[in-house]
Design a protein around this motif. Structure first.
Motif, PDB file in Angstrom:
ATOM      1  N   GLY A 271       0.745  -1.154   0.107  1.00  0.00           N
ATOM      2  CA  GLY A 271       0.054   0.044   0.154  1.00  0.00           C
ATOM      3  C   GLY A 271       0.796   1.208  -0.078  1.00  0.00           C
ATOM      4  N   CYS A 272       1.862   1.300   0.813  1.00  0.00           N
ATOM      5  CA  CYS A 272       2.721   2.292   0.887  1.00  0.00           C
ATOM      6  C   CYS A 272       3.589   2.510  -0.358  1.00  0.00           C
ATOM      7  N   MET A 273       3.984   1.453  -1.166  1.00  0.00           N
ATOM      8  CA  MET A 273       4.560   1.602  -2.423  1.00  0.00           C
ATOM      9  C   MET A 273       3.922   2.103  -3.568  1.00  0.00           C
ATOM     10  N   ALA A 274       2.245   1.531  -3.522  1.00  0.00           N
ATOM     11  CA  ALA A 274       1.416   2.064  -4.483  1.00  0.00           C
ATOM     12  C   ALA A 274       1.119   3.545  -4.316  1.00  0.00           C
ATOM     13  N   SER A 275       1.088   3.789  -3.059  1.00  0.00           N
ATOM     14  CA  SER A 275       0.927   5.553  -2.801  1.00  0.00           C
ATOM     15  C   SER A 275       2.261   6.343  -3.296  1.00  0.00           C
ATOM     16  N   LEU A 276       3.247   5.584  -3.054  1.00  0.00           N
ATOM     17  CA  LEU A 276       4.541   6.422  -3.693  1.00  0.00           C
ATOM     18  C   LEU A 276       4.428   6.456  -5.207  1.00  0.00           C
ATOM     19  N   GLN A 277       4.264   5.513  -5.464  1.00  0.00           N
ATOM     20  CA  GLN A 277       4.074   5.244  -7.428  1.00  0.00           C
ATOM     21  C   GLN A 277       3.153   6.321  -7.801  1.00  0.00           C
ATOM     22  N   ALA A 278       2.031   6.405  -7.169  1.00  0.00           N
ATOM     23  CA  ALA A 278       0.963   7.390  -7.630  1.00  0.00           C
ATOM     24  C   ALA A 278       1.519   8.836  -7.236  1.00  0.00           C
ATOM     25  N   ASP A 279       2.275   9.116  -6.159  1.00  0.00           N
ATOM     26  CA  ASP A 279       2.945  10.388  -5.884  1.00  0.00           C
ATOM     27  C   ASP A 279       3.975  10.579  -7.248  1.00  0.00           C
ATOM     28  N   LEU A 280       4.725   9.806  -7.541  1.00  0.00           N
ATOM     29  CA  LEU A 280       5.509   9.984  -8.411  1.00  0.00           C
ATOM     30  C   LEU A 280       5.110  10.226  -9.956  1.00  0.00           C
ATOM     31  N   ARG A 281       3.928   9.575 -10.180  1.00  0.00           N
ATOM     32  CA  ARG A 281       3.315   9.800 -11.321  1.00  0.00           C
ATOM     33  C   ARG A 281       2.501  11.193 -11.445  1.00  0.00           C
ATOM     34  N   ASP A 282       2.197  11.875 -10.248  1.00  0.00           N
ATOM     35  CA  ASP A 282       1.603  13.077 -10.141  1.00  0.00           C
ATOM     36  C   ASP A 282       2.758  14.073 -10.412  1.00  0.00           C
ATOM     37  N   LEU A 283       4.093  14.004  -9.705  1.00  0.00           N
ATOM     38  CA  LEU A 283       5.059  14.695  -9.646  1.00  0.00           C
ATOM     39  C   LEU A 283       5.390  14.628 -11.133  1.00  0.00           C
ATOM     40  N   GLN A 284       5.620  13.675 -11.725  1.00  0.00           N
ATOM     41  CA  GLN A 284       5.792  13.518 -13.362  1.00  0.00           C
ATOM     42  C   GLN A 284       5.002  14.566 -14.231  1.00  0.00           C
ATOM     43  N   GLY A 285       3.790  14.093 -14.001  1.00  0.00           N
ATOM     44  CA  GLY A 285       2.628  15.076 -14.790  1.00  0.00           C
ATOM     45  C   GLY A 285       2.957  16.557 -14.470  1.00  0.00           C
ATOM     46  N   ALA A 286       3.217  16.999 -13.525  1.00  0.00           N
ATOM     47  CA  ALA A 286       3.366  18.510 -12.884  1.00  0.00           C
ATOM     48  C   ALA A 286       4.750  18.795 -13.593  1.00  0.00           C
ATOM     49  N   ILE A 287       5.799  18.225 -13.588  1.00  0.00           N
ATOM     50  CA  ILE A 287       6.860  18.298 -14.283  1.00  0.00           C
ATOM     51  C   ILE A 287       6.873  18.473 -15.772  1.00  0.00           C
ATOM     52  N   ALA A 288       6.114  17.423 -16.392  1.00  0.00           N
ATOM     53  CA  ALA A 288       5.807  17.708 -17.774  1.00  0.00           C
ATOM     54  C   ALA A 288       5.010  18.980 -18.043  1.00  0.00           C
ATOM     55  N   ASP A 289       3.946  19.363 -17.500  1.00  0.00           N
ATOM     56  CA  ASP A 289       3.354  20.401 -17.708  1.00  0.00           C
ATOM     57  C   ASP A 289       4.142  21.652 -17.471  1.00  0.00           C
ATOM     58  N   VAL A 290       5.088  21.967 -16.664  1.00  0.00           N
ATOM     59  CA  VAL A 290       6.001  23.161 -16.482  1.00  0.00           C
ATOM     60  C   VAL A 290       7.009  23.075 -17.651  1.00  0.00           C
ATOM     61  N   SER A 291       7.529  21.835 -18.024  1.00  0.00           N
ATOM     62  CA  SER A 291       8.398  21.643 -19.006  1.00  0.00           C
ATOM     63  C   SER A 291       7.984  21.874 -20.372  1.00  0.00           C
ATOM     64  N   SER A 292       6.688  21.699 -20.538  1.00  0.00           N
ATOM     65  CA  SER A 292       5.994  22.134 -21.721  1.00  0.00           C
ATOM     66  C   SER A 292       6.024  23.462 -22.112  1.00  0.00           C
ATOM     67  N   ARG A 293       6.028  24.411 -20.906  1.00  0.00           N
ATOM     68  CA  ARG A 293       5.971  25.884 -21.255  1.00  0.00           C
ATOM     69  C   ARG A 293       7.420  26.326 -20.974  1.00  0.00           C
ATOM     70  N   THR A 294       8.060  25.791 -20.482  1.00  0.00           N
ATOM     71  CA  THR A 294       9.538  26.565 -20.297  1.00  0.00           C
ATOM     72  C   THR A 294      10.659  25.699 -20.901  1.00  0.00           C
ATOM     73  N   GLY A 295      10.461  24.633 -21.334  1.00  0.00           N
ATOM     74  CA  GLY A 295      11.531  23.539 -21.824  1.00  0.00           C
ATOM     75  C   GLY A 295      12.136  22.745 -20.556  1.00  0.00           C
ATOM     76  N   PRO A 296      12.810  21.655 -21.134  1.00  0.00           N
ATOM     77  CA  PRO A 296      13.211  20.649 -19.892  1.00  0.00           C
ATOM     78  C   PRO A 296      14.568  21.386 -19.142  1.00  0.00           C
ATOM     79  N   ALA A 297      14.858  20.785 -17.917  1.00  0.00           N
ATOM     80  CA  ALA A 297      15.667  21.212 -16.932  1.00  0.00           C
ATOM     81  C   ALA A 297      16.521  20.452 -17.310  1.00  0.00           C
ATOM     82  N   ARG A 298      17.880  20.460 -17.879  1.00  0.00           N
ATOM     83  CA  ARG A 298      18.623  19.434 -18.177  1.00  0.00           C
ATOM     84  C   ARG A 298      19.936  19.374 -17.155  1.00  0.00           C
ATOM     85  N   PHE A 299      19.598  18.692 -16.218  1.00  0.00           N
ATOM     86  CA  PHE A 299      20.385  18.388 -14.972  1.00  0.00           C
ATOM     87  C   PHE A 299      20.626  17.027 -14.824  1.00  0.00           C
TER      88      PHE A 299
END
Length: 83
Positions: A9-37
């Protein structure tokens, strides 16, 4: 809290959080370009080029293998930091 390490259950929650984070990153990156670090978790790769879908599939709960599940749980926590 150590008894929760590798808990499905904890792992599934973490995976969902990571998907949400990735979605937010993709949204910002689509406007600003990827942060290449460099990735914190995988320093030989650029963080914006990590295939999160593959990593989430690779590091998921493994029924009957508590040691791998615990390792995968730690990797998921590290991926949250990496994002």
């Amino acid at each position: 809290m150590a008894h929760l390490l590798g808990h499905p259950g904890c792992m599934a929650s973490l995976q969902a959080d990571l998907r949400d984070l990735q979605g937010a990153i993709a949204d910002v990156s689509s406007r600003t370009g990827p942060a290449r670090f460099p990735s914190w978790k995988f320093p030989n790769k650029v963080s914006c080029e990590l295939d999160l879908v593959v990593l989430l599939e690779r590091y998921s709960h493994a029924e009957g293998d508590p040691e791998f599940s615990q390792h995968a749980h730690v990797v998921l926590l590290e991926l949250v930091i990496d994002r």
